[in-house]
Design an enzyme around this catalytic site. Sequence first.
Site, PDB file in Angstrom:
ATOM      1  N   SER A  36      56.891   7.643 -29.668  1.00  0.00           N
ATOM      2  CA  SER A  36      57.920   7.180 -30.589  1.00  0.00           C
ATOM      3  C   SER A  36      57.920   7.920 -31.915  1.00  0.00           C
ATOM      4  O   SER A  36      58.912   7.865 -32.652  1.00  0.00           O
ATOM      5  CB  SER A  36      57.754   5.670 -30.841  1.00  0.00           C
ATOM      6  N   ASP A 287      57.941   1.210 -40.682  1.00  0.00           N
ATOM      7  CA  ASP A 287      57.775  -0.081 -40.035  1.00  0.00           C
ATOM      8  C   ASP A 287      56.299  -0.321 -39.762  1.00  0.00           C
ATOM      9  O   ASP A 287      55.444   0.316 -40.384  1.00  0.00           O
ATOM     10  CB  ASP A 287      58.643  -0.185 -38.765  1.00  0.00           C
ATOM     11  N   HIS A 290      55.137   3.245 -37.806  1.00  0.00           N
ATOM     12  CA  HIS A 290      55.640   4.600 -38.001  1.00  0.00           C
ATOM     13  C   HIS A 290      55.781   4.961 -39.474  1.00  0.00           C
ATOM     14  O   HIS A 290      56.143   4.122 -40.295  1.00  0.00           O
ATOM     15  CB  HIS A 290      57.005   4.755 -37.317  1.00  0.00           C
TER      16      HIS A 290
END
Length: 323
Positions: A36, A287, A290
Amino acid sequence: MGYPFSEGKFVLGIIFALWRMCSAKEISTNFVFGDSLVEVGNNNYIVTLSKADHPPYGIDFGKPTGRFTNGRTIIDIAGQTLGLKEFTPPYLAPTTAGPVILRGVNYASGGGGILNETGKLFIGRINLDAQIDNFANTREDIISSIGRPAAVELLRRALFSRLYNLGARKMVVVGVGPLGCIPYQRDINIVANPDSCVQLTNQLARSFNSKLQTLVTELNTNLTGAKFVYANVYGIFHDIIENYKSYGFENANSACCGFGGRYGGLGSCGSQPLEVCEDRSKYVFWDAYHPSEACNMIIARRLLYGNSSDISPMNIVQLLQSS
């Protein structure tokens, strides 16, 4: 597949990227493998709980694209700096076909990992084996498009990670970052000092990195013609967290987009209204897992131009310029 801020529990910290040199300062092709931290929308096309296709993701990119941050990823920033005219598209996008693939493809998938069982709680994800299979398909398409000699030359002059057997020769291996410092880890573990990271988690990351660095040395010795470099993301990111004010940040502990817990690390970004911080550029973390685009910009620059404490035995620009 990891890197310091993947889904919190099952990271291994290797990012795969391939660039073809056009000149000492410019590249034209970029192939990306990862999770991600470098995904640009592959998970938008599969059934998965790991998606970033909704606001406020992409708030500084202009729209949600599947990137798990407020703006650009480290690979986006590095590619632009090195001369890419467009962002590398996701493999699963219907438009990633024909001449487009000659400019590069992104195979990364949020929740994916080196082990096939990694990320199974997200249901759908594209793990490393599948990403390599997808690249093999792209490779055949490139051969069909420009012929085998030209395709072999494109791969031979590339920057790549751990796909030596498919023709890559310049490779970057990225270590695990300080996992114990992400908001999620801070919130699920009780620490005596509210400003400290989770030491056991960081210790495990350092142990893995030590073995990974040894492996890079062995690969440089044993694989003829290959050039591996080790990217010390742990050191870079730890420095940012420890000295965040000198980098222009005001918060190095909490998620800009998140809720629950002391650091906003228990709730997912986008599931509650009005949870985004006022100035994203002042937060190290976007977040619970990340980094923000502002943080990604610092990491990318240090991987491109950094000294041997950041990336060794040479930085990415030096690797691209090498014969």
